[in-house]
Motif scaffolding. Structure first.
Motif, short mmCIF file in Angstrom:
data_model
loop_
_atom_site.label_atom_id
_atom_site.label_comp_id
_atom_site.label_asym_id
_atom_site.label_seq_id
_atom_site.Cartn_x
_atom_site.Cartn_y
_atom_site.Cartn_z
N ILE A 281 0.82 -1.21 0.00
CA ILE A 281 0.00 0.00 0.00
C ILE A 281 0.86 1.26 0.00
O ILE A 281 0.53 2.26 -0.64
N MET A 282 1.99 1.22 0.69
CA MET A 282 2.83 2.42 0.77
C MET A 282 3.29 2.88 -0.61
O MET A 282 3.52 4.08 -0.82
N ASN A 283 3.42 1.95 -1.56
CA ASN A 283 3.86 2.35 -2.90
C ASN A 283 2.79 3.16 -3.62
O ASN A 283 3.09 4.18 -4.26
N ASP A 284 1.54 2.72 -3.54
CA ASP A 284 0.46 3.47 -4.18
C ASP A 284 0.28 4.83 -3.52
O ASP A 284 0.04 5.83 -4.20
N PHE A 285 0.38 4.89 -2.20
CA PHE A 285 0.27 6.17 -1.50
C PHE A 285 1.43 7.08 -1.90
O PHE A 285 1.24 8.26 -2.23
N GLY A 286 2.63 6.53 -1.90
CA GLY A 286 3.80 7.32 -2.24
C GLY A 286 3.75 7.87 -3.65
O GLY A 286 4.15 9.02 -3.90
N ASP A 287 3.24 7.07 -4.59
CA ASP A 287 3.18 7.53 -5.98
C ASP A 287 2.12 8.60 -6.16
O ASP A 287 2.25 9.47 -7.02
N MET A 288 1.05 8.55 -5.37
CA MET A 288 0.08 9.65 -5.41
C MET A 288 0.74 10.96 -4.98
O MET A 288 0.56 12.00 -5.63
N VAL A 289 1.49 10.91 -3.91
CA VAL A 289 2.16 12.11 -3.41
C VAL A 289 3.18 12.61 -4.43
O VAL A 289 3.24 13.81 -4.73
N LEU B 261 4.71 7.09 4.89
CA LEU B 261 5.70 8.12 4.56
C LEU B 261 7.03 7.51 4.11
O LEU B 261 7.78 8.15 3.36
N ILE B 262 7.31 6.29 4.54
CA ILE B 262 8.46 5.57 3.98
C ILE B 262 8.19 5.33 2.49
O ILE B 262 9.11 5.43 1.66
N GLY B 263 6.94 5.05 2.16
CA GLY B 263 6.56 4.89 0.76
C GLY B 263 6.79 6.15 -0.05
O GLY B 263 7.22 6.08 -1.20
N VAL B 264 6.50 7.31 0.54
CA VAL B 264 6.73 8.58 -0.17
C VAL B 264 8.22 8.75 -0.48
O VAL B 264 8.62 9.02 -1.61
N HIS C 207 12.90 15.24 -9.44
CA HIS C 207 12.60 14.25 -8.40
C HIS C 207 13.60 14.28 -7.26
O HIS C 207 13.25 14.02 -6.10
N LEU C 208 14.83 14.62 -7.55
CA LEU C 208 15.79 14.83 -6.46
C LEU C 208 15.38 16.03 -5.62
O LEU C 208 15.43 15.97 -4.38
N LYS C 209 14.94 17.09 -6.27
CA LYS C 209 14.50 18.28 -5.51
C LYS C 209 13.31 17.94 -4.62
O LYS C 209 13.23 18.39 -3.47
N LEU C 210 12.38 17.13 -5.12
CA LEU C 210 11.23 16.71 -4.32
C LEU C 210 11.67 15.86 -3.13
O LEU C 210 11.14 16.00 -2.02
N LEU C 211 12.61 14.97 -3.36
CA LEU C 211 13.12 14.12 -2.28
C LEU C 211 13.81 14.96 -1.21
O LEU C 211 13.60 14.75 0.00
N LEU C 212 14.62 15.92 -1.63
CA LEU C 212 15.30 16.80 -0.67
C LEU C 212 14.29 17.65 0.10
O LEU C 212 14.46 17.90 1.30
N ASP C 213 13.23 18.08 -0.58
CA ASP C 213 12.19 18.87 0.08
C ASP C 213 11.47 18.03 1.13
O ASP C 213 11.20 18.51 2.24
N PHE C 214 11.16 16.79 0.79
CA PHE C 214 10.49 15.92 1.77
C PHE C 214 11.40 15.69 2.98
O PHE C 214 10.94 15.74 4.13
N GLN C 215 12.67 15.46 2.73
CA GLN C 215 13.61 15.23 3.82
C GLN C 215 13.67 16.45 4.74
O GLN C 215 13.69 16.32 5.97
N LYS C 216 13.65 17.63 4.16
CA LYS C 216 13.75 18.87 4.93
C LYS C 216 12.50 19.12 5.76
O LYS C 216 12.58 19.62 6.90
N ARG C 217 11.34 18.77 5.23
CA ARG C 217 10.07 19.11 5.90
C ARG C 217 9.31 17.86 6.36
O ARG C 217 8.09 17.91 6.54
N GLU C 218 10.01 16.79 6.61
CA GLU C 218 9.35 15.52 6.94
C GLU C 218 8.43 15.64 8.16
O GLU C 218 7.35 15.03 8.20
N GLU C 219 8.84 16.41 9.15
CA GLU C 219 8.00 16.56 10.35
C GLU C 219 6.64 17.17 10.02
O GLU C 219 5.63 16.82 10.63
N LEU C 220 6.61 18.09 9.06
CA LEU C 220 5.34 18.68 8.64
C LEU C 220 4.43 17.62 8.03
O LEU C 220 3.21 17.61 8.29
N PHE C 221 4.98 16.74 7.23
CA PHE C 221 4.19 15.68 6.61
C PHE C 221 3.67 14.70 7.66
O PHE C 221 2.52 14.24 7.58
N ILE C 222 4.49 14.42 8.66
CA ILE C 222 4.05 13.56 9.76
C ILE C 222 2.88 14.20 10.49
O ILE C 222 1.86 13.53 10.79
#
Length: 354
Positions: free
Chosen positions: A231-239, A287-290, A327-342
């Motif tokens: 399931i995490m893969n489908d959720f991650g790909d939506m994001v 969020l691991i899926g994202v 996609h690298l920029k998106l990954l770096l953005d998620f890493q920077k703001r991960e607490e917000l997503f949580i």
């Protein structure tokens, strides 16, 4: 076989095929007969789907299962050849014909939280209905389709054969790909504790058809990658696909980030539809899926660039390189703001309990 012969085999010899769709893999054509009836002709890419007959076997099973369940959306139909077959296979690939699905594609990037919510709820309802089918009954149409371990190894292999100019221009991306390699282990450990599920496999917004208002799902389409997964893969790909604030190959990287409002809409809609089925382990994995999907897609675009653009369709020479940068920029953005997503995900879960 020429496309004219293919059309005759399906009884559409008098049709003028018009190429449609935004997918990177298969070729899709819209047909209309003399009575105005529309159908869709597709050429399956056998370099991607090496055993397309298994793809068709899955499709038949999935459509049959959903048509006999409490599924809320319209389903496509497989249109047989004049001789009664489900497809035609020649040296260039497999050709099939499907009924035309009424409705419009949801925007690649939903315009607001509500529209993202609608799309995600559509996928949640699809997963809820299809997961009353045993995953073991479906074939893997692409071995190891999702999972950064395989993609990382393909990336490493590509660096050993790539041209010097490609290695030079992508050196910074290669360094980042190596630096994020720990995500492969995190993903693998997560998979060890997750239940096997049937997943859609390509949960971008354009694989959802909606009504004119954009607020009601009419169909979930592109079922070629429906198979066993997590399931995490489908959720991650939506994001990944619905929260990018720019284009997939945008060269204005300073404007690229993940849209928090769309993330909230995705989380709300998906969980509303699927919360009764999801396990705690699956919730913990979302969020691991994202992260994993962002990393995986970054690797896939970078690898294809290094290999000379052999997988994804490109419109200009450095398109895959630009896709990888985004996609690298998106990954770096998620890493920077991960607490917000949580925090947002927890907020959406809390609203379900109210």
């Amino acid at each position: 076989m020429e496309i004219g012969s293919i059309l005759l085999a399906f009884g559409y010899g008098d049709s003028d095929p018009k190429k449609i769709g935004s997918g990177h893999i298969n070729e899709t054509f819209l047909l209309e007969d003399k009575n105005g009836k529309k159908s869709v002709l597709q050429k399956i890419n056998t370099k991607v789907f090496e055993k397309p007959e298994l793809l068709m076997s899955n499709l038949v099973l999935v459509l049959d299962h959903l048509s006999n369940s409490d599924y809320p959306y319209n389903l496509m139909e497989i249109i047989p050849t004049m001789s009664g077959g489900q497809y035609i296979q020649d040296s260039k690939g497999l050709w099939r014909m499907l009924s035309y699905m009424k409705g419009k594609e949801a925007s690649v990037r939903p315009a607001n939280l509500k529209k993202a919510e609608v799309v995600a709820e559509g996928y949640g309802n699809f997963l809820k209905a299809i997961n009353t089918l045993d995953p073991k009954r479906l074939h893997d149409t692409i071995k190891g389709f999702h999972g950064p371990e395989k993609r990382f190894q393909q990336f490493v292999d590509s660096t050993e054969i790539a041209a010097e100019d490609k290695l030079e221009v992508s050196s910074s991306l290669i360094d980042h790909a190596l630096a994020f390699s720990q995500l492969t282990l995190q993903y693998s450990k997560c998979c060890d504790i997750l239940p096997p599920r049937i997943t859609h496999g390509d949960t971008k917004a354009s694989n959802i058809l909606v009504d004119k208002s954009g607020e009601k799902v009419s169909a979930v389409i592109d079922l070629d990658t429906v198979m066993s997964g997590f399931i995490m893969n489908d959720f991650g790909d939506m994001v990944r696909s619905m929260c990018n604030t720019g284009a997939e190959d945008d060269n204005k990287l300073e404007a690229i980030q993940l849209d928090l409002e769309n993330f909230k809409g995705i989380s709300t809609g998906f969980l509303r539809a699927f919360s009764s089925e999801i396990t705690q382990e699956e919730l913990d994995s979302l969020l691991i899926g994202v992260k994993s999907i962002l990393y995986e897609q970054f690797l896939r675009f970078l690898t294809d660039f290094l290999q000379g653009d052999v997988y994804y369709t490109v419109d200009y020479p450095d398109q895959n390189l630009n896709r990888a940068k985004v996609h690298l920029k998106l990954l770096l953005d998620f890493q920077k703001r991960e607490e917000l997503f949580i925090d947002i995900l927890n907020e959406c879960l809390g609203q379900l309990d109210e």
